[in-house]
Design a protein around this motif. Structure first.
Motif, PDB file in Angstrom:
ATOM      1  N   PHE A   1     -32.631  -9.027 -18.645  1.00 20.15           N
ATOM      2  CA  PHE A   1     -31.813 -10.094 -18.594  1.00 20.15           C
ATOM      3  C   PHE A   1     -31.142 -10.776 -17.773  1.00 20.15           C
ATOM      4  CE2 PHE A   1     -27.665 -11.831 -20.461  1.00 20.15           C
ATOM      5  CZ  PHE A   1     -28.386 -13.011 -20.969  1.00 20.15           C
ATOM      6  N   GLU A   2     -31.777 -12.060 -17.378  1.00 18.39           N
ATOM      7  CA  GLU A   2     -31.290 -12.623 -16.279  1.00 18.39           C
ATOM      8  C   GLU A   2     -31.222 -14.069 -16.381  1.00 18.39           C
ATOM      9  OE1 GLU A   2     -32.353 -13.104 -11.255  1.00 18.39           O
ATOM     10  OE2 GLU A   2     -33.691 -11.900 -12.562  1.00 18.39           O
ATOM     11  N   ASP A   3     -29.889 -14.677 -16.189  1.00 18.20           N
ATOM     12  CA  ASP A   3     -29.708 -16.153 -16.101  1.00 18.20           C
ATOM     13  C   ASP A   3     -30.363 -16.637 -17.672  1.00 18.20           C
ATOM     14  OD1 ASP A   3     -29.017 -18.677 -15.123  1.00 18.20           O
ATOM     15  OD2 ASP A   3     -31.018 -19.093 -14.686  1.00 18.20           O
ATOM     16  N   GLY A   4     -29.769 -16.041 -18.657  1.00 20.46           N
ATOM     17  CA  GLY A   4     -30.002 -16.292 -19.995  1.00 20.46           C
ATOM     18  C   GLY A   4     -31.316 -15.942 -20.683  1.00 20.46           C
ATOM     19  N   LEU A   5     -32.279 -15.528 -20.037  1.00 22.48           N
ATOM     20  CA  LEU A   5     -33.515 -15.409 -20.189  1.00 22.48           C
ATOM     21  C   LEU A   5     -33.681 -13.768 -20.358  1.00 22.48           C
ATOM     22  CD1 LEU A   5     -35.577 -17.890 -18.433  1.00 22.48           C
ATOM     23  CD2 LEU A   5     -34.484 -17.861 -20.718  1.00 22.48           C
ATOM     24  N   LEU A   6     -34.321 -13.274 -21.462  1.00 22.91           N
ATOM     25  CA  LEU A   6     -34.925 -11.988 -21.448  1.00 22.91           C
ATOM     26  C   LEU A   6     -36.493 -11.894 -21.107  1.00 22.91           C
ATOM     27  CD1 LEU A   6     -33.184 -11.174 -24.732  1.00 22.91           C
ATOM     28  CD2 LEU A   6     -32.908  -9.839 -22.805  1.00 22.91           C
ATOM     29  N   HIS A   7     -36.952 -10.850 -20.645  1.00 18.45           N
ATOM     30  CA  HIS A   7     -37.990 -10.476 -20.144  1.00 18.45           C
ATOM     31  C   HIS A   7     -38.706  -9.126 -20.591  1.00 18.45           C
ATOM     32  CE1 HIS A   7     -42.231 -10.274 -18.151  1.00 18.45           C
ATOM     33  NE2 HIS A   7     -42.203 -11.636 -17.977  1.00 18.45           N
ATOM     34  N   PRO A   8     -39.777  -8.758 -21.311  1.00 14.72           N
ATOM     35  CA  PRO A   8     -40.267  -7.416 -21.501  1.00 14.72           C
ATOM     36  C   PRO A   8     -40.650  -6.422 -20.347  1.00 14.72           C
ATOM     37  CG  PRO A   8     -42.019  -8.973 -22.191  1.00 14.72           C
ATOM     38  CD  PRO A   8     -40.971  -9.870 -21.545  1.00 14.72           C
ATOM     39  N   GLY A   9     -40.967  -7.262 -19.187  1.00 19.78           N
ATOM     40  CA  GLY A   9     -41.026  -6.409 -17.913  1.00 19.78           C
ATOM     41  C   GLY A   9     -42.695  -6.176 -17.931  1.00 19.78           C
ATOM     42  N   ASP A  10     -43.358  -5.607 -16.889  1.00 18.20           N
ATOM     43  CA  ASP A  10     -44.908  -5.617 -16.630  1.00 18.20           C
ATOM     44  C   ASP A  10     -45.101  -4.328 -16.819  1.00 18.20           C
ATOM     45  OD1 ASP A  10     -45.311  -8.573 -16.393  1.00 18.20           O
ATOM     46  OD2 ASP A  10     -44.111  -8.421 -14.407  1.00 18.20           O
ATOM     47  N   ALA A  11     -44.869  -3.341 -17.188  1.00 16.49           N
ATOM     48  CA  ALA A  11     -45.155  -1.941 -17.239  1.00 16.49           C
ATOM     49  C   ALA A  11     -46.293  -2.115 -18.435  1.00 16.49           C
ATOM     50  CB  ALA A  11     -44.061  -0.906 -17.583  1.00 16.49           C
ATOM     51  N   PRO A  12     -47.408  -1.247 -18.247  1.00 16.06           N
ATOM     52  CA  PRO A  12     -48.206  -1.021 -19.411  1.00 16.06           C
ATOM     53  C   PRO A  12     -47.598  -0.644 -20.848  1.00 16.06           C
ATOM     54  CG  PRO A  12     -49.069   0.095 -17.179  1.00 16.06           C
ATOM     55  CD  PRO A  12     -47.590  -0.378 -17.131  1.00 16.06           C
ATOM     56  N   GLY A  13     -48.151  -1.289 -21.647  1.00  7.21           N
ATOM     57  CA  GLY A  13     -47.616  -0.990 -23.029  1.00  7.21           C
ATOM     58  C   GLY A  13     -46.219  -1.711 -23.366  1.00  7.21           C
ATOM     59  N   LEU A  14     -45.484  -1.190 -24.088  1.00  8.02           N
ATOM     60  CA  LEU A  14     -44.171  -1.693 -24.350  1.00  8.02           C
ATOM     61  C   LEU A  14     -43.180  -1.899 -23.114  1.00  8.02           C
ATOM     62  CD1 LEU A  14     -43.516  -0.371 -27.909  1.00  8.02           C
ATOM     63  CD2 LEU A  14     -44.116  -2.577 -27.227  1.00  8.02           C
ATOM     64  N   GLY A  15     -42.890  -0.781 -22.369  1.00  7.36           N
ATOM     65  CA  GLY A  15     -42.279  -0.524 -21.276  1.00  7.36           C
ATOM     66  C   GLY A  15     -41.117   0.144 -21.509  1.00  7.36           C
ATOM     67  N   VAL A  16     -41.045   1.133 -22.704  1.00  4.99           N
ATOM     68  CA  VAL A  16     -40.213   1.758 -23.050  1.00  4.99           C
ATOM     69  C   VAL A  16     -40.495   3.144 -23.257  1.00  4.99           C
ATOM     70  CG1 VAL A  16     -38.325   2.298 -24.773  1.00  4.99           C
ATOM     71  CG2 VAL A  16     -39.022   0.025 -24.593  1.00  4.99           C
ATOM     72  N   GLU A  17     -39.592   4.362 -22.734  1.00  5.69           N
ATOM     73  CA  GLU A  17     -39.946   5.760 -22.769  1.00  5.69           C
ATOM     74  C   GLU A  17     -38.751   6.414 -23.448  1.00  5.69           C
ATOM     75  OE1 GLU A  17     -42.719   7.105 -21.780  1.00  5.69           O
ATOM     76  OE2 GLU A  17     -43.314   5.180 -21.089  1.00  5.69           O
ATOM     77  N   TYR A  18     -38.927   7.657 -24.049  1.00  2.00           N
ATOM     78  CA  TYR A  18     -38.072   8.215 -24.994  1.00  2.00           C
ATOM     79  C   TYR A  18     -37.781   9.685 -24.308  1.00  2.00           C
ATOM     80  CZ  TYR A  18     -35.890  10.318 -29.031  1.00  2.00           C
ATOM     81  OH  TYR A  18     -35.043  10.805 -29.845  1.00  2.00           O
ATOM     82  N   ASP A  19     -36.398   9.903 -23.919  1.00  3.58           N
ATOM     83  CA  ASP A  19     -36.208  11.324 -23.790  1.00  3.58           C
ATOM     84  C   ASP A  19     -35.739  12.286 -24.500  1.00  3.58           C
ATOM     85  OD1 ASP A  19     -34.630  13.431 -22.470  1.00  3.58           O
ATOM     86  OD2 ASP A  19     -33.836  12.135 -20.702  1.00  3.58           O
ATOM     87  N   ASP A  20     -36.548  13.075 -24.932  1.00  7.20           N
ATOM     88  CA  ASP A  20     -36.753  14.032 -26.000  1.00  7.20           C
ATOM     89  C   ASP A  20     -35.305  14.941 -25.843  1.00  7.20           C
ATOM     90  OD1 ASP A  20     -39.382  14.571 -27.850  1.00  7.20           O
ATOM     91  OD2 ASP A  20     -39.781  13.459 -25.996  1.00  7.20           O
ATOM     92  N   GLU A  21     -35.176  15.399 -24.801  1.00  9.44           N
ATOM     93  CA  GLU A  21     -33.998  16.538 -24.692  1.00  9.44           C
ATOM     94  C   GLU A  21     -32.606  15.752 -24.723  1.00  9.44           C
ATOM     95  OE1 GLU A  21     -32.239  19.507 -21.188  1.00  9.44           O
ATOM     96  OE2 GLU A  21     -34.302  18.567 -20.903  1.00  9.44           O
ATOM     97  N   LEU A  22     -32.561  14.717 -24.409  1.00  6.38           N
ATOM     98  CA  LEU A  22     -31.346  14.046 -24.548  1.00  6.38           C
ATOM     99  C   LEU A  22     -30.978  13.457 -25.922  1.00  6.38           C
ATOM    100  CD1 LEU A  22     -28.633  12.842 -23.214  1.00  6.38           C
ATOM    101  CD2 LEU A  22     -30.037  10.828 -22.380  1.00  6.38           C
TER     102      LEU A  22
END
Length: 410
Positions: free
Chosen positions: A364-385
């Motif tokens: 989130f920068e200057d009022g705009l959101l961007h999903p990023g450029d990682a392959p897929g959605l760009g979200v990872e889940y921490d099972d242990e936490l």
């Protein structure tokens, strides 16, 4: 050919309850989907575990459209928030996998970027004008270029969507889901609200001017005629939109509102399929679609809905509160930057604990959101936490009329 090997349902509660579906393919690629349904989370978790996950094993993860049709059209019982949240979780997880296999962010698979980023609006609120003004300033300091304005109403107690604690320099996003075995009850009076709201927007415009886009959410509390009265009274203050002014399942009721006011209308965060919008879109009774990817069948279904809306010059305004997980928010952002008829994106920043469980790549920068450029959605889940934050019941409040205590739309 890779197949779906495993589908796991992950429930965690780092400040809010979240339900996440993780699909793993036979060649080890994983995808995440959001299945969170605020106040009814475990119903979707059970639907996925007991009825959906077993039939996914062995399917081709690349056949997203066919899998969507299989889960929707193949079942006798269709639609509804539980079913559509479950289908959405599968759909989004498969898009995540497809992006990772292709080595591209999901938005590239949707046709690429149509804009640099997605204009976001924040949630400013206050129990009185000084606290509201402070909240607006806090959001402007955070970089927001559009603001939703919610306020307390004189004579009423706590009002859903209104924060009571505003501090200089710190943005506060109201968290309305209270922990407990039953919902909290709030009192409501529509006539007091209709008298008060125009005075609030007059004061906000006097203080902040007319260049700042302002939004307001009616939370389904008005009849069509009351909504028309409010829309008309707000016309001098040039709202970006009036949201959920009346219960949207009565689609014909929006004809009354539309005929009486030029204030732009947004609706649909409680809708689940295109059929909920059919009259609203074809008769051009709304200006913005408010659905969430999480509750409307996923990326596949919402992309089709927005293509339908584009024919009628209706734009997106996707639901993005903190009870949509970072996975659901990321999925919305990939659609946002690719859609030609994007309008605006709701954005409430998740808690620090949530963002440690769900590691995100969006910005989130200057009022705009961007999903990023990682392959897929760009979200990872921490099972242990995630496992350290156990589920506990939490509900949105319910509304009763102040006059006689009868139930009312919240």
């Amino acid at each position: 050919m890779a197949t779906i090997e495993r589908a796991e349902v992950l429930v965690t509660s780092p400040g809010r309850n979240f339900v996440t579906l993780r699909i793993t393919t036979s060649d080890g690629v994983t995808g995440l989907g959001d299945a969170t349904l605020n106040g009814r989370e475990l119903s979707v978790a059970a639907y996925l575990r007991e009825h959906v996950a077993p039939i996914l094993v062995g399917l081709d993860p690349q056949r997203i459209e066919d899998t969507w049709q299989y889960l929707y059209r193949g079942a006798y019982w269709r639609r509804g928030p539980v079913t559509m949240a479950a289908i959405a979780a599968v759909d989004v997880a498969l898009w995540d996998i497809k992006g990772k296999v292709a080595g591209m962010p999901v938005y590239q698979l949707l046709g690429g970027q149509s804009r640099r980023g997605a204009l976001a609006y924040g949630h400013a609120s206050g129990s009185d004008l000084p606290s509201l003004f402070q909240s607006i300033r806090n959001h402007l300091d955070e970089g927001f270029k559009a603001i939703r304005v919610q306020t307390g109403v004189p004579g009423l107690g706590q009002v859903y969507g209104v924060a009571t604690d505003q501090k200089p320099g710190a943005r506060y996003d109201y968290e309305p889901a209270g922990r407990g075995v039953a919902p909290a009850e709030e009192a409501w009076d529509t006539r007091s609200y209709l008298r008060h709201i125009p005075t609030i927007f007059a004061a906000v415009r006097e203080e902040f001017g007319y260049d700042l886009p302002l939004l307001h959410d009616g939370h389904h509390r008005m009849t069509p005629n009351q909504a028309a009265i409010l829309g008309k009274s707000l016309e001098p203050y040039d709202l970006f939109w009036l949201e959920d002014c009346t219960p949207g399942e009565n689609q014909e009721g929006l004809r009354r509102v539309r005929s009486q006011t030029t204030t732009p209308l947004a609706i649909g965060e409680v809708f689940n399929t295109v059929f909920d919008y059919q009259t609203l879109i074809t008769e051009q009774l709304i200006d913005y679609v408010r659905s969430a990817v999480t509750h409307t069948g996923g990326i596949t279904a919402l992309k089709k809905l927005m293509d339908f809306a584009a024919v009628y010059q209706i734009k997106s305004g996707f639901h993005g509160p903190t009870d949509v997980s970072p996975v659901g928010q990321a999925a919305a952002l990939h659609l946002d930057v690719s859609l030609p008829n994007f309008g605006i994106q709701e954005y409430m920043k998740h808690s620090d604990d949530t963002l440690r469980v769900f590691r995100t790549g969006y910005t989130f920068e200057d009022g705009l959101l961007h999903p990023g450029d990682a392959p897929g959605l760009g979200v990872e889940y921490d099972d242990e936490l995630g496992a350290t934050f156990e589920y506990s019941p939490a509900y949105l409040p319910v509304n009763r009329l102040q006059l006689d205590g009868s139930m009312h739309d919240w």
